[in-house]
Scaffold this motif. Structure first.
Motif, PDB file in Angstrom:
ATOM      1  N   LEU A 100       0.814  -1.212   0.000  1.00  0.00           N
ATOM      2  CA  LEU A 100       0.000   0.000   0.000  1.00  0.00           C
ATOM      3  C   LEU A 100       0.848   1.262   0.000  1.00  0.00           C
ATOM      4  CD1 LEU A 100      -3.011  -0.795   2.377  1.00  0.00           C
ATOM      5  CD2 LEU A 100      -2.947  -0.773  -0.111  1.00  0.00           C
ATOM      6  N   THR A 101       2.039   1.188   0.557  1.00  0.00           N
ATOM      7  CA  THR A 101       2.909   2.364   0.546  1.00  0.00           C
ATOM      8  C   THR A 101       3.289   2.759  -0.874  1.00  0.00           C
ATOM      9  OG1 THR A 101       3.780   1.789   2.732  1.00  0.00           O
ATOM     10  CG2 THR A 101       5.088   3.309   1.420  1.00  0.00           C
ATOM     11  N   ARG A 102       3.309   1.810  -1.791  1.00  0.00           N
ATOM     12  CA  ARG A 102       3.723   2.081  -3.166  1.00  0.00           C
ATOM     13  C   ARG A 102       2.662   2.831  -3.973  1.00  0.00           C
ATOM     14  NH1 ARG A 102       8.080  -0.412  -5.213  1.00  0.00           N
ATOM     15  NH2 ARG A 102       7.213  -0.174  -7.312  1.00  0.00           N
ATOM     16  N   ILE A 103       1.417   2.826  -3.539  1.00  0.00           N
ATOM     17  CA  ILE A 103       0.376   3.457  -4.344  1.00  0.00           C
ATOM     18  C   ILE A 103       0.030   4.840  -3.799  1.00  0.00           C
ATOM     19  CG2 ILE A 103      -0.558   1.252  -5.115  1.00  0.00           C
ATOM     20  CD1 ILE A 103      -2.816   1.549  -3.154  1.00  0.00           C
ATOM     21  N   ARG A 104      -0.480   5.688  -4.684  1.00  0.00           N
ATOM     22  CA  ARG A 104      -0.727   7.076  -4.300  1.00  0.00           C
ATOM     23  C   ARG A 104      -1.767   7.164  -3.196  1.00  0.00           C
ATOM     24  NH1 ARG A 104      -0.711  12.267  -8.190  1.00  0.00           N
ATOM     25  NH2 ARG A 104      -0.789  13.834  -6.532  1.00  0.00           N
ATOM     26  N   ASP A 105      -2.756   6.287  -3.219  1.00  0.00           N
ATOM     27  CA  ASP A 105      -3.774   6.308  -2.165  1.00  0.00           C
ATOM     28  C   ASP A 105      -3.167   6.031  -0.800  1.00  0.00           C
ATOM     29  OD1 ASP A 105      -5.582   6.782  -4.167  1.00  0.00           O
ATOM     30  OD2 ASP A 105      -6.324   4.725  -4.266  1.00  0.00           O
ATOM     31  N   GLY A 106      -2.038   5.352  -0.775  1.00  0.00           N
ATOM     32  CA  GLY A 106      -1.268   5.169   0.444  1.00  0.00           C
ATOM     33  C   GLY A 106      -1.892   4.216   1.447  1.00  0.00           C
ATOM     34  N   ILE A 107      -1.318   4.211   2.625  1.00  0.00           N
ATOM     35  CA  ILE A 107      -1.809   3.398   3.728  1.00  0.00           C
ATOM     36  C   ILE A 107      -2.175   4.327   4.876  1.00  0.00           C
ATOM     37  CG2 ILE A 107       0.533   3.025   4.651  1.00  0.00           C
ATOM     38  CD1 ILE A 107      -0.444   0.237   5.557  1.00  0.00           C
ATOM     39  N   ALA A 108      -3.257   4.005   5.547  1.00  0.00           N
ATOM     40  CA  ALA A 108      -3.683   4.822   6.678  1.00  0.00           C
ATOM     41  C   ALA A 108      -2.665   4.714   7.810  1.00  0.00           C
ATOM     42  CB  ALA A 108      -5.054   4.372   7.166  1.00  0.00           C
ATOM     43  N   THR A 109      -2.331   5.854   8.398  1.00  0.00           N
ATOM     44  CA  THR A 109      -1.389   5.856   9.518  1.00  0.00           C
ATOM     45  C   THR A 109      -1.865   4.951  10.636  1.00  0.00           C
ATOM     46  OG1 THR A 109      -0.896   8.154   8.951  1.00  0.00           O
ATOM     47  CG2 THR A 109      -0.083   7.368  11.061  1.00  0.00           C
ATOM     48  N   ALA A 110      -3.175   4.847  10.794  1.00  0.00           N
ATOM     49  CA  ALA A 110      -3.742   4.022  11.854  1.00  0.00           C
ATOM     50  C   ALA A 110      -3.414   2.541  11.686  1.00  0.00           C
ATOM     51  CB  ALA A 110      -5.258   4.216  11.902  1.00  0.00           C
ATOM     52  N   GLU A 111      -3.062   2.117  10.453  1.00  0.00           N
ATOM     53  CA  GLU A 111      -2.727   0.713  10.228  1.00  0.00           C
ATOM     54  C   GLU A 111      -1.298   0.389  10.643  1.00  0.00           C
ATOM     55  OE1 GLU A 111      -3.968  -1.524   6.881  1.00  0.00           O
ATOM     56  OE2 GLU A 111      -5.266   0.077   6.128  1.00  0.00           O
ATOM     57  N   LEU A 112      -0.481   1.399  10.885  1.00  0.00           N
ATOM     58  CA  LEU A 112       0.898   1.167  11.298  1.00  0.00           C
ATOM     59  C   LEU A 112       0.961   0.841  12.784  1.00  0.00           C
ATOM     60  CD1 LEU A 112       2.540   4.218   9.487  1.00  0.00           C
ATOM     61  CD2 LEU A 112       2.446   1.854   8.669  1.00  0.00           C
ATOM     62  N   ASP A 113       1.995   0.116  13.176  1.00  0.00           N
ATOM     63  CA  ASP A 113       2.194  -0.116  14.596  1.00  0.00           C
ATOM     64  C   ASP A 113       2.843   1.122  15.223  1.00  0.00           C
ATOM     65  OD1 ASP A 113       4.860  -0.210  13.831  1.00  0.00           O
ATOM     66  OD2 ASP A 113       5.103  -2.349  14.224  1.00  0.00           O
ATOM     67  N   GLN A 114       3.108   1.068  16.508  1.00  0.00           N
ATOM     68  CA  GLN A 114       3.649   2.238  17.191  1.00  0.00           C
ATOM     69  C   GLN A 114       4.973   2.683  16.579  1.00  0.00           C
ATOM     70  OE1 GLN A 114       2.208   4.194  19.572  1.00  0.00           O
ATOM     71  NE2 GLN A 114       3.995   5.509  19.181  1.00  0.00           N
ATOM     72  N   HIS A 115       5.840   1.728  16.246  1.00  0.00           N
ATOM     73  CA  HIS A 115       7.116   2.082  15.630  1.00  0.00           C
ATOM     74  C   HIS A 115       6.888   2.834  14.321  1.00  0.00           C
ATOM     75  CE1 HIS A 115      11.153   1.799  13.932  1.00  0.00           C
ATOM     76  NE2 HIS A 115      10.560   1.393  12.830  1.00  0.00           N
ATOM     77  N   GLY A 116       5.979   2.320  13.474  1.00  0.00           N
ATOM     78  CA  GLY A 116       5.716   2.943  12.188  1.00  0.00           C
ATOM     79  C   GLY A 116       5.178   4.357  12.334  1.00  0.00           C
ATOM     80  N   ARG A 117       4.252   4.541  13.284  1.00  0.00           N
ATOM     81  CA  ARG A 117       3.680   5.881  13.482  1.00  0.00           C
ATOM     82  C   ARG A 117       4.751   6.860  13.970  1.00  0.00           C
ATOM     83  NH1 ARG A 117      -0.553   2.615  15.429  1.00  0.00           N
ATOM     84  NH2 ARG A 117       0.024   2.990  17.620  1.00  0.00           N
ATOM     85  N   THR A 118       5.660   6.368  14.791  1.00  0.00           N
ATOM     86  CA  THR A 118       6.733   7.219  15.293  1.00  0.00           C
ATOM     87  C   THR A 118       7.698   7.619  14.174  1.00  0.00           C
ATOM     88  OG1 THR A 118       6.602   6.164  17.461  1.00  0.00           O
ATOM     89  CG2 THR A 118       8.629   7.358  16.953  1.00  0.00           C
ATOM     90  N   ALA A 119       7.866   6.720  13.192  1.00  0.00           N
ATOM     91  CA  ALA A 119       8.818   6.977  12.109  1.00  0.00           C
ATOM     92  C   ALA A 119       8.329   8.024  11.122  1.00  0.00           C
ATOM     93  CB  ALA A 119       9.115   5.674  11.359  1.00  0.00           C
ATOM     94  N   VAL A 120       7.027   8.307  11.129  1.00  0.00           N
ATOM     95  CA  VAL A 120       6.456   9.193  10.110  1.00  0.00           C
ATOM     96  C   VAL A 120       7.064  10.593  10.173  1.00  0.00           C
ATOM     97  CG1 VAL A 120       4.340  10.324   9.319  1.00  0.00           C
ATOM     98  CG2 VAL A 120       4.321   7.886   9.917  1.00  0.00           C
ATOM     99  N   ALA A 121       7.245  11.135  11.371  1.00  0.00           N
ATOM    100  CA  ALA A 121       7.783  12.489  11.501  1.00  0.00           C
ATOM    101  C   ALA A 121       9.149  12.610  10.832  1.00  0.00           C
ATOM    102  CB  ALA A 121       7.869  12.881  12.980  1.00  0.00           C
TER     103      ALA A 121
END
Length: 408
Positions: A349-370
């Motif tokens: 899902l990261t590869r497509i423009r529609d993307g992936i919802a941040t809510a689907e990431l685990d805590q590590h993934g959400r922290t990495a977004v910034a």
């Protein structure tokens, strides 16, 4: 030669799937992929499961459509006996190889088998790949009459010396003709391009882009050349006959493609794919990236239904033996655990423009977004809306973005 099949668990001869595949089926679309493993010549860069006439050994190309139709019938029974509800095929894709090496009547018969087995959803997308020198106007009209809606031409380049390095056999001047013939038949048109071929300059790539855009296709794909182990091209590079692809030049080529295509009215919707509008995206490929279900028909074809993935035996003779015996042609399969499915969902899902919802990431993934926003790899405004959407720089480093979203 074609790459090896993955390792996996034994696949049952009856093709039945575990009861877990029924979970969540209402949210998943169903598609069919039909692999036609024949090519007139083998291109030096290709490691797909394809065969020239001299490599078939023990099976006739003229019998292939009947073998594929047998697997379609087998698949319909196996899905029903596995407890899955009846679902019409929303997409059908003929890939290869060169599907149009077969007579149009063979492709029509294979599509008819899919229609008889499952039905086609209203507005179903039905695509075949084709080489520019493998069809004429009458052939394309026959496909449209049979129910095909879309054709994807392997253009690859408009520059003769690049085509020669890739060992492609068509005349680049034929591409506008086949596009016109397809459009006259009422078919949507996609063009596939490859960039980064040894010896290809940025000016060569610009010429190919301009030639493709001038054809006014509905959809374009642009893939960087990957040197696959075991191919003729890999051996040529190892021996010093040709230069290794330049990754920095490939990045420049990607940026040029995105700019030229955007100026021409095409929007990216997956890292390597652009469409004139949302209605002309490849819905079949989107189904792969979004984790829907598909049955892959043919030698070496891969399938996925409800977290179970399997792959067929590779050689057409071995495949024919299985389907003629009424057995599953699967060579192996695997049932994905919850963590593997989560990782693959982030990856795709990261590869497509529609993307992936941040809510689907685990805590590590959400922290990495910034940090990804700070590095210019993820769009800040989209992230504020709760979606991970890659920037242009992020698309160039998509694998690295995924690793940062997943790695602890």
């Amino acid at each position: 030669m074609p790459s090896a099949l993955p390792l996996g668990d034994p696949a049952p001869a009856d093709g039945l799937l575990p009861t877990s595949v029924v979970d969540g089926v209402a949210e998943r679309a169903f598609g069919v992929y039909l692999h036609v493993p024949f090519c007139r010549v083998r291109c030096g860069y290709c490691d797909f499961n394809t065969y020239t006439a001299t490599e078939l050994r023990g099976v006739s190309q003229s019998e292939y459509a009947g073998h594929a139709q047998r697997e379609v019938d087998f698949a319909a029974r196996a899905l029903e006996l596995s407890g899955l509800p009846a679902r019409e095929a929303s997409t059908v894709f003929f890939g290869g190889g060169t599907p149009t090496m077969l007579p149009a009547s063979d492709l029509a018969g294979m599509l008819a088998a899919v229609r008889d087995a499952w039905g086609l959803a209203s507005g179903a997308e039905v695509t075949t790949e084709a080489n520019p020198d493998s069809v004429d106007a009458a052939y394309l009209r026959s496909l449209a009459d049979a129910g095909f809606t879309r054709v994807s031409f392997g253009m690859q380049s408009a520059v003769p010396h690049v085509l020669a390095t890739l060992e492609r056999t068509h005349d680049p001047e034929r591409v506008p003709l086949v596009v016109e013939w397809a459009r006259d038949a009422g078919l949507q048109v996609s063009l596939d391009l490859i960039y980064g071929t040894p010896g290809e300059s940025l000016e060569d790539w610009e010429r190919s882009l301009d030639s493709a855009i001038a054809c006014r296709p509905d959809h374009l794909s642009a893939y960087s050349l990957i040197v696959e182990t075991g191919t003729k091209l890999a051996r040529q590079i190892k021996s010093g006959q040709v230069a290794e692809p330049d990754e920095d030049l490939q990045a420049d080529m990607y940026e040029l493609a995105d700019a030229r295509l955007a100026d021409a009215g095409y929007g990216w919707y997956e890292v390597s794919n652009w469409a004139r509008d949302d209605d002309h995206r490849s819905r079949h490929n989107l189904a792969y990236w979004q984790g829907h279900d598909w049955w892959g028909v043919g030698p070496g074809a891969h399938s996925h239904v409800g977290g179970v993935r399997w792959w067929n035996v590779k050689h057409p003779a071995a495949y024919a033996g299985r389907v003629l015996a009424g057995e599953s042609p699967a060579a192996g399969r695997e049932t994905l655990d919850a963590e593997t499915r989560r990782v693959e969902r982030v990856l795709l899902l990261t590869r497509i423009r529609d993307g992936i919802a941040t809510a689907e990431l685990d805590q590590h993934g959400r922290t990495a977004v910034a940090g990804l926003i700070a590095d210019g790899l993820v769009d800040a405004r989209a992230a504020l809306r709760g979606t991970i959407e890659l920037t242009l720089s992020g698309r160039l480093l998509a694998d690295a973005v995924v690793r940062r979203l997943l790695d602890d």
